[in-house]
Scaffold this active site. Structure first.
Site, mmCIF file in Angstrom:
data_model
loop_
_atom_site.group_PDB
_atom_site.id
_atom_site.type_symbol
_atom_site.label_atom_id
_atom_site.label_comp_id
_atom_site.label_asym_id
_atom_site.label_seq_id
_atom_site.Cartn_x
_atom_site.Cartn_y
_atom_site.Cartn_z
ATOM 1 N N ASP A 1 42.268 38.877 37.109
ATOM 2 C CA ASP A 1 41.815 40.072 37.968
ATOM 3 C C ASP A 1 41.029 41.059 36.837
ATOM 4 O O ASP A 1 42.013 41.769 36.255
ATOM 5 C CB ASP A 1 42.527 40.606 38.940
ATOM 6 C CG ASP A 1 41.841 41.495 40.134
ATOM 7 O OD1 ASP A 1 40.582 41.147 40.329
ATOM 8 O OD2 ASP A 1 42.412 42.107 40.781
ATOM 9 N N HIS B 1 50.234 46.716 43.555
ATOM 10 C CA HIS B 1 49.979 46.970 44.859
ATOM 11 C C HIS B 1 51.103 46.029 45.741
ATOM 12 O O HIS B 1 51.384 45.026 45.510
ATOM 13 C CB HIS B 1 48.608 46.400 45.432
ATOM 14 C CG HIS B 1 47.451 46.964 44.569
ATOM 15 N ND1 HIS B 1 46.131 46.805 44.394
ATOM 16 C CD2 HIS B 1 47.458 48.096 43.637
ATOM 17 C CE1 HIS B 1 45.366 47.516 43.855
ATOM 18 N NE2 HIS B 1 46.170 48.366 43.271
ATOM 19 N N GLU C 1 51.587 42.476 44.166
ATOM 20 C CA GLU C 1 50.721 42.093 43.174
ATOM 21 C C GLU C 1 50.636 42.774 42.014
ATOM 22 O O GLU C 1 50.402 44.045 42.105
ATOM 23 C CB GLU C 1 49.055 41.918 43.716
ATOM 24 C CG GLU C 1 49.111 42.725 45.094
ATOM 25 C CD GLU C 1 47.716 42.641 45.753
ATOM 26 O OE1 GLU C 1 46.675 42.886 44.814
ATOM 27 O OE2 GLU C 1 47.541 42.897 46.819
#
Lengths: 66, 487
Positions: free
Chosen positions: B88, B150, B10
């Site tokens: 995000d 990540h 991600e």
């Protein structure tokens, strides 16, 4: 091409002529060739670099994430 | 017996507005994503199973997550390739679908870059003249703010978490010699992009006091059988070799840990060692192990490689593993010989070489704005302007995947994980899907109630399992009845 071949080609600058007997001349030639290649890369990058680096860098502020 | 390593990456991309007054990165990210997603944006993300505050060490969650993105109506879409593309914090984030091989994951990570590039092209058509957005695949703005890239790995729940911490920490601290994305600073250039942002050995946080081992225990799969190890200590990579090695070596080390094959290589001060190694592009500085030895990061990596070779030979001699071992050895040998020669393979070395050349040609020093600008532009996702992409276009970096593989990953899900089912359903029945998530697809077939199809097994729902059924199911209702009939 195997990775080993790729690696040795890379180290030899792609010309495959870095035999042991070439000695000093070859090293100098290689140095010149590397510099030429680097000049070429920088010329190309010069043409795409953002103008006004200072302003460009200053305006890049992010909020943290993750 | 080690389990298959289902993996994903991600990435939170950096975003900025040029000549945009009152730039709002949250709304800009949403606009960017929606301009790519089109009508797919009506399919909602299913939050039912999410619990990012559950701790792998067994602690209870302190509070439930409020999905603010949902409340604000921000973009949060699932793509036909099985990926999630959403806002995000204040960044556009691209989460690859679950992949089973490092090569597949490289293709899907690259597909993410291309999707951001395409999004940028579509959003520019609706921005007022003169304004534009810029997107960077990097991890820091150079002003103290960091955002993540990540990795996620499926791990056997039976593996004791303390063993994961013990055996993975020295690996993570030292793998930055090949995974680092590099960063320019006033004192020079470094290899690890963001070592300084990590302050703890183990913990749940991701935005402050960041730990080397993150304990978020949210498997998005059957929690009795699996963990999802959530790795926050990596940099976003552009070099395919770096990405390939980052996930390929980590997956192998996790298998060694599951089978309890590693000796205790604990570092005396892991956080300090992480910082020290990140500031040492020569890769020569030693760090102290708990047993008193002082070793170079390379020596620890050679030791992990030796154990991995033995494991692959004795337990899992697959072509995928052979490719990882070959690149791992080749890159460690290259670093051993001359770390700066690895500019065809590693981001930090590729960038360092450019910076060094500008420094010399233009008589700059390391604090020059021009070098900081080059550092930033290396990560620009546009293939016409991003410096990494300029190097790649002229054949100056090694590639792992072909452009055709990347193009395919933009459109199609991996065939060997549950992402196949999710992606194919989105592609085939977009109007009949109400919501989806990593472990569910919720259908609205017009019946009285919605139908939730759980996908709790990451290796179920592959092409082999469901292609035939999808082929004969004209509608989502046909698919549901086929699934019910077959179960």
């Amino acid at each position: 091409m195997t990775q080993e071949q790729k690696r040795s080609q890379r180290k030899g600058g792609g010309d495959g002529d870095d035999g042991g007997d070439a000695g000093q001349t070859s090293a100098t030639q290689k140095g010149e060739k590397l510099k030429e290649e680097m000049d070429e890369i920088l010329d190309e990058i010069d043409s795409v670099l953002e103008e006004n680096a200072e302003e460009f860098v200053k305006s890049y502020v992010q909020k943290g994430g993750e | 017996m080690a389990i298959a390593k289902v993996m994903g990456i991600e990435t939170e991309y950096g975003i900025s507005g040029l000549a945009v007054t009152d730039f709002n990165p949250v709304l800009a990210s949403s606009l960017l994503i929606n301009s790519y997603a089109g009508t797919l944006r009506r399919i909602r993300w299913d939050y039912e199973q999410e619990s990012p505050l559950r701790d792998a060490r067994g602690f209870e969650p302190v509070q439930e997550r409020q999905p603010v993105e949902e409340d604000l109506g921000l973009a949060n879409v699932i793509l036909p390739n099985g990926a999630r593309y959403y806002v995000d914090h204040a960044h556009p984030e691209y989460s690859t679908p679950e992949c089973l091989t490092p090569r597949g994951l490289v293709a899907h990570d690259k597909a993410g870059e291309r999707i951001l590039e395409r999004s940028l092209e579509s959003v520019e058509r609706i921005l007022p003249p003169g304004q534009r957005l810029a997107i960077y695949k990097n991890n820091t703005d150079g002003k103290g703010n960091s955002y993540g890239c990540h990795e996620n790995y499926l791990v056997d729940r039976a593996t004791p978490f303390p063993r994961i911490v013990r055996d993975l920490t020295p690996f993570f601290v030292t793998r930055q010699i090949f995974t680092g994305a590099g960063k320019v600073g006033a004192e020079g250039s470094r290899e690890g992009g963001r070592g300084d942002f990590f302050e703890a050995e183990v913990g749940l946080e991701t935005t402050l006091k960041r730990p080397i081992i993150n304990t978020r225990d949210e498997p998005h799969a059957d929690p009795d059988k699996y963990r999802r190890l959530h790795v926050i200590v990596g940099d976003a990579n552009l070099c395919e070799v770096a990405t390939f090695l980052k996930v390929g070596t980590t997956a192998l080390v996790l298998k060694l840990i599951e089978d309890d094959l590693l000796p205790d290589l604990s570092l005396e001060h892991p956080v300090q060692a992480l910082h020290e190694i990140s500031w040492d592009p020569s890769c020569r500085q030693t760090v102290r192990l708990r047993d008193g030895r002082r070793v170079r990061p390379l020596e620890l990596q050679w030791e992990y490689l030796d154990h991995a070779k033995k494991y692959v030979k004795e337990s899992e001699p697959t072509p995928e593993h052979a490719e990882v071992l070959q690149w791992w050895e080749s890159v460690l040998s290259g670093i051993e010989e001359d770390p700066f020669s690895m500019h065809r393979e590693l981001d930090w070395a590729a960038k360092y070489r450019l910076l060094q050349a500008y420094l010399e040609r233009d008589g700059l020093d390391w604090s020059s704005a021009k070098l900081a600008a080059i550092d930033l532009q290396y990560h620009d996702v546009r293939r016409s302007r991003g410096l990494y992409h300029r190097l790649a276009e002229s054949g100056r970096v090694e590639r792992i995947v072909t452009e055709a593989e990347i193009e395919q990953a933009i459109e199609d899900p991996p065939e060997d994980t549950r992402a196949y089912f999710r992606g194919r359903c989105i592609g085939r029945y977009p109007g009949s899907i109400a919501a989806a998530s990593w472990d569910s697809v919720i259908f609205d077939t017009g019946a009285d109630s919605l139908q939730r199809v759980p996908t709790r097994e990451p290796l179920r729902g592959t092409r082999e399992h469901v292609e035939a059924l999808l082929d004969v199911s004209e509608t989502a209702a046909d698919l549901i009845s086929g699934l019910q009939g077959g179960s």
